[in-house]
Design an enzyme around this catalytic site. Structure first.
Site, PDB file in Angstrom:
ATOM      1  N   SER A  50      76.204 -35.036 -14.072  1.00 42.72           N
ATOM      2  CA  SER A  50      77.436 -35.724 -14.445  1.00 42.72           C
ATOM      3  C   SER A  50      77.142 -37.206 -14.700  1.00 42.72           C
ATOM      4  CB  SER A  50      78.495 -35.517 -13.361  1.00 42.72           C
ATOM      5  OG  SER A  50      79.769 -35.887 -13.808  1.00 42.72           O
ATOM      6  N   HIS A 110      79.774 -31.297 -18.215  1.00 47.16           N
ATOM      7  CA  HIS A 110      80.950 -30.474 -17.892  1.00 47.16           C
ATOM      8  C   HIS A 110      81.612 -29.895 -19.142  1.00 47.16           C
ATOM      9  CE1 HIS A 110      80.434 -32.197 -13.953  1.00 47.16           C
ATOM     10  NE2 HIS A 110      80.819 -33.400 -14.335  1.00 47.16           N
TER      11      HIS A 110
END
Length: 239
Positions: free
Chosen positions: A130, A165
Site C-alpha cells: 500500500s 488495492h
C-alpha cells in the site's frame, strides 16, 4: 547486507503480507527468500500508520515465527539518532501501509528519503504494501486526503506510477484510468491485494501472488485512451 556485486531490489505489494493476510505468509516468505542471508535482518518502518503500536506488535508477532531477525524504526519514538548506520546494517526494509502523504513528508523531514536510496544502492532490499508500495515510484494514486483519490509525488526510485488495492477498493480502477487519460499521472502498474511486483534495478522481473485469482496490470496512455493489460502473476501457493 550485500557486499559484493550489488543487486538493487524492490518488492512492491498492492496489499497483503502479515497485516492483511495474517494466516497467509506466502508474500512475507517470498520477501525473505530474496535475501542471500540465511537469517536476514528485517526492519519494519511503520511511519504511514503514525508508528501504530498495534501495527508494530503485528509485525513482530508474524516475523518472530519466520527465519529472520526482526526490528523496527520509529520516527515518533526513535531508538537511535544514527539512522544511517542502523539502516545499513539491515538486509530488508519493510514499509507498512497507511497515509502515504504523511509518510513522504516525514521521511523528507528526517532525511530518510536520501538514506533509503543509499541503502538500496548498497543492496538492502526495499519492500512494502500500500503506502509502502506507492512510495518507491515517481507517482501514486492515494487516498491520503479523506474523500478524495489524488495523485501523490513520491520518491522516484522506480519509474512511473503505482496503484495498490486495485480489486479491494472499488474506486481505484476508475480513478486511475481517469487520471491517466487526463495526463495527470504517468503510466504505471496496478496491483490487486495479494500481488507483489519484484523489481531488479528499474526493471520488473517477476510478479507473484498469495491469492490464486489476483492479478497485476500495466496501464498505458495512447491518444488520451487508457490501455490496461492484465499481467498474470506466479501463484506462490499450491495449485
Amino acid at each position: 547486507m550485500t557486499t559484493n556485486l550489488v543487486t538493487k531490489q524492490i518488492f512492491a505489494m498492492g496489499g497483503g503480507g502479515f497485516s492483511m493476510e495474517p494466516g497467509n505468509p506466502l508474500l512475507d516468505q517470498y520477501i525473505l527468500g530474496l535475501c542471500k542471508e540465511k537469517t536476514p535482518k528485517v526492519c519494519f518502518i511503520p511511519t504511514a500508520s503514525g508508528d501504530s503500536d498495534k501495527y508494530i506488535v503485528k509485525f513482530y508477532s508474524a516475523f518472530i515465527q519466520l527465519l529472520c531477525k526482526p526490528s523496527h524504526l520509529s520516527l515518533f519514538n526513535p531508538h537511535t539518532s544514527d539512522f544511517r548506520s542502523f539502516l545499513l546494517e539491515q538486509d530488508i526494509i519493510y514499509v507498512g501501509g497507511g497515509n502515504t502523504k504523511n509518510l513522504i513528508a516525514l521521511w523528507k523531514e528526517w532525511g530518510l528519503d536520501h538514506l533509503l536510496r543509499e541503502v538500496w544502492d548498497n543492496g538492502v532490499i526495499l519492500c512494502g504494501l500500500s503506502a509502502g508500495s506507492i512510495c518507491w515510484f515517481e507517482q501514486g494514486v492515494t487516498d491520503s486526503i479523506p474523500g478524495n483519490m489524488t495523485v501523490l509525488q513520491c520518491l522516484g526510485f522506480l519509474k512511473g506510477s503505482n496503484c495498490p488495492h486495485y480489486d479491494g477498493e472499488a474506486e481505484r480502477r476508475p480513478v486511475y484510468h481517469q487520471l491517466l487519460s487526463q495526463g495527470l499521472i504517468g503510466e504505471g502498474y496496478a496491483t490487486d491485494d495479494g500481488v507483489g511486483l519484484h523489481f531488479i534495478g528499474n526493471q520488473l522481473k517477476t510478479i507473484v501472488s498469495s491469492r490464486p485469482q489476483a492479478k497485476a496490470y500495466r496501464l498505458e496512455r495512447i491518444d488520451e485512451t487508457v490501455k490496461e493489460t492484465t499481467l498474470e502473476p506466479i501463484y506462490l501457493g499450491k495449485s
